[in-house]
Design an enzyme around this catalytic site. Sequence first.
Site, PDB file in Angstrom:
ATOM      1  N   ARG A  70       0.890  -1.253   0.119  1.00 27.23           N
ATOM      2  CA  ARG A  70      -0.065  -0.006  -0.030  1.00 27.23           C
ATOM      3  C   ARG A  70       0.841   1.308  -0.068  1.00 27.23           C
ATOM      4  NH1 ARG A  70      -1.728   0.586   4.477  1.00 27.23           N
ATOM      5  NH2 ARG A  70      -1.246  -0.877   5.729  1.00 27.23           N
ATOM      6  N   TYR A 198      -1.294  -3.611  -6.947  1.00 26.47           N
ATOM      7  CA  TYR A 198      -1.155  -4.269  -5.872  1.00 26.47           C
ATOM      8  C   TYR A 198      -2.585  -4.438  -5.347  1.00 26.47           C
ATOM      9  CZ  TYR A 198      -0.370  -5.139  -1.110  1.00 26.47           C
ATOM     10  OH  TYR A 198      -0.510  -5.940   0.255  1.00 26.47           O
ATOM     11  N   LYS A 207      -9.563  -2.020   1.980  1.00 21.78           N
ATOM     12  CA  LYS A 207      -9.141  -0.793   2.760  1.00 21.78           C
ATOM     13  C   LYS A 207      -9.928   0.496   2.355  1.00 21.78           C
ATOM     14  CE  LYS A 207      -6.154  -3.420   4.707  1.00 21.78           C
ATOM     15  NZ  LYS A 207      -6.272  -3.802   6.078  1.00 21.78           N
ATOM     16  N   HIS A 227     -10.272  -2.021  11.947  1.00 19.63           N
ATOM     17  CA  HIS A 227      -9.471  -2.549  11.463  1.00 19.63           C
ATOM     18  C   HIS A 227      -9.225  -3.938  12.365  1.00 19.63           C
ATOM     19  CE1 HIS A 227      -4.947  -3.059   9.632  1.00 19.63           C
ATOM     20  NE2 HIS A 227      -5.698  -3.810   8.942  1.00 19.63           N
ATOM     21  N   SER A 249      -1.174  -3.797  10.355  1.00 20.45           N
ATOM     22  CA  SER A 249      -0.922  -4.634   9.472  1.00 20.45           C
ATOM     23  C   SER A 249       0.265  -5.652   9.652  1.00 20.45           C
ATOM     24  CB  SER A 249      -0.537  -3.802   8.060  1.00 20.45           C
ATOM     25  OG  SER A 249      -1.954  -2.797   7.831  1.00 20.45           O
ATOM     26  N   CYS A 251       1.069  -8.015  11.734  1.00 18.92           N
ATOM     27  CA  CYS A 251       0.979  -8.113  13.250  1.00 18.92           C
ATOM     28  C   CYS A 251       0.303  -9.352  13.621  1.00 18.92           C
ATOM     29  CB  CYS A 251       0.791  -6.998  13.982  1.00 18.92           C
ATOM     30  SG  CYS A 251       1.993  -5.534  13.723  1.00 18.92           S
ATOM     31  N   ASP A 278      -9.679  -9.516   9.513  1.00 18.98           N
ATOM     32  CA  ASP A 278      -8.999  -7.975   9.230  1.00 18.98           C
ATOM     33  C   ASP A 278      -9.846  -6.981   9.251  1.00 18.98           C
ATOM     34  OD1 ASP A 278      -6.542  -6.567   7.949  1.00 18.98           O
ATOM     35  OD2 ASP A 278      -7.840  -6.197   6.190  1.00 18.98           O
ATOM     36  N   ARG A 370       1.397 -12.322  -0.814  1.00 26.07           N
ATOM     37  CA  ARG A 370       0.056 -12.497  -0.048  1.00 26.07           C
ATOM     38  C   ARG A 370      -0.497 -13.838  -0.702  1.00 26.07           C
ATOM     39  NH1 ARG A 370      -2.237  -8.400   3.507  1.00 26.07           N
ATOM     40  NH2 ARG A 370      -0.631  -6.754   3.641  1.00 26.07           N
TER      41      ARG A 370
HETATM   42  C1  OXD Z   1      -3.078  -4.571   5.679  1.00 27.12           C
HETATM   43  C2  OXD Z   1      -3.881  -5.678   4.804  1.00 27.12           C
HETATM   44  O1  OXD Z   1      -2.123  -3.820   4.822  1.00 27.12           O
HETATM   45  O2  OXD Z   1      -4.594  -6.172   5.838  1.00 27.12           O
HETATM   46  O3  OXD Z   1      -3.668  -4.065   6.682  1.00 27.12           O
HETATM   47  O4  OXD Z   1      -3.589  -5.916   3.814  1.00 27.12           O
HETATM   48 MN    MN Z   2      -5.056  -5.068   7.385  1.00 28.52          MN
END
Ligand code: OXD
Ligand code: MN
Length: 590
Positions: A70, A198, A207, A227, A249, A251, A278, A370
């Site tokens: 991102r 991406y 998002k 989130h 993100s 984590c 998420d 991913r």
């Molecule tokens: C992020 C995702 O970047 O979930 O938070 O992809």
């Molecule tokens: Mn996320």
Amino acid sequence: MYTNNQAVLTWIDKMAALTKPDKIVWINGSEEQLEELRQEAYKTGELIKLNGEELPGCVYHRSALNDVARVEDRTFICCEKKEDAGPTNNWMDPAQMHKMLDEIYDGSMKGRTMYVIPYSMSIVGSPFAKYGIELTDSIYVVVSMAIMTRVGLDVYDALGDSPDFIKGLHAKADLDAEKRYIVHFPQENTIMSVNSGYGGNVLLGKKCFALRIASCLGRDEGWMAEHMLILGVEFPNGEIHYISAAFPSACGKTNLAMLIPPEGYQKAGYKVWTVGDDIAWIRPGPDGRLWAVNPENGFFGVAPGTSMKSNPNAMLSTRKNTIFTNVVLKPDGTVWWEGMDKNPPKGALNWKGEPWDPADGSKGAHPNSRFTAPARNCPCLSKEYDNPQGVPLDAMLFGGRRAKTAPLVYQSRDWNHGVFLGATVASETTAAATGAVGVVRRDPMSMRPFIGYHVADYWQHWIDMGRDPRVTKLPKIFHVNWFRTDDEGHFLWPGFGDNMRVLEWILKRCAGEVDAVETPIGYMPRPEDINLAGIEDEVSEDTLKELLTIDKDVWKAEAADIRTFFDQVGEGKLPKELSDCLETLENNLK
Ligand code: OXD
Ligand code: MN
């Protein structure tokens, strides 16, 4: 054409006139149509079909080398007034932005096809559901949206004549990083994304819609877009209690959402069920509690580090009908990434598509590579996943990656103090966004890159939800930290399945079954109340004590840093409840 909705048709005409595609294809969500598109993408190389025996229905995709995360510095909130976007967002005047974007989009789909994707966030017809249409010139986006959201013609039926849908325009254009923009117009319910391929920048339901635009809708309509993962803990007596948790993100939200309890817990009959990994949309239910749904329909998870050991449920979720992006492509048409096992493959291609020699020390998979997997693949998917009413929350968790400072777990004194814990989350940055990795930054509610308006107004909205007359029983709020290290940098807490031990304490607190110690920062467990049975070798009593220690000097520095942060972002709008909490913290530390 599948709809007579004038708002839809007029908008598509306008976007087509701007981008000038050769043709327009209406996506209906059928497997037949998706398969046709995959076949087309195999021919151009946009997608690569993977080994059908090992990974049935799975495909491989690479994004451009400069387009793998991102782009927060190129993400804009274009509301009318700059002060409404606040200090954590980039802003430009909407008219000026439209003018600039129109030039970039002009003719960008010449020679290409525009796909029209009708999709729903949450279950069509649910009180939570919101509808969107994404226009894109990427087959990767079409097949990804078909996994991540509910794509289908029933969206047009649910929409009827209403203009109440989120407009999303995505064009790959030239993938020019200098002209890459991810732009939100909250007052127009519009998202425009250009020059990226991406996922986080182009799967506009995620998002862009489900957090940035939805946070604005939630503020206006009295609900919350967060989130957060959502999980259910099933007790031996069959009762299930639900928890949502916000971590920045990369984590470990996906890992916590799919946690497998330690053996002792399993034998006793505990289970964990995944509702989402998420995003959570949360609103007051008829019983006065807060209820949550996962508005998505799939997992866009970070691949590296995911293994049969660390997260078997995520691994099993990716065994069919999954898209892998920027991982290692093995010669047998399967995939690999760092942390999957200890056997980097020979003769494979790295994420850049180059022959890769693991011995040269380079990474095979991009750190932000991913998997895009259907939620339905998940072996521990909650039975309530498809419940249009969602699940009631007992607890909400905040957390970050903190080597020092934060203890393993502590509880807020009340809702407003919980909002303070969320507002002051700090974490080391990860590869999920471009920029330096490992730098500690404040990431309020793990939403810093995703709040669609002024961060202080967003905090006010949290405070307001806590005193909303519709809500009579609020969830309890906790802060957790799985990432505390000793002086040599080793993690003190094993994490993963053993986090169940912390969840157990949290749910006991919610049920009023266990006491706690009052400390300057909130309520902490008595060490004897964290069950260490089975991990006594790994986590000694001393280690647990260290995990539950707060160093006053470190916390004084923390409070000072929070003050600086509040001064920076408050802009005269900081809710008094939060400045009161900071004052209490400072006084408690004296
Ligand atoms: C992020 C995702 O970047 O979930 O938070 O992809
Ligand atoms: Mn996320």
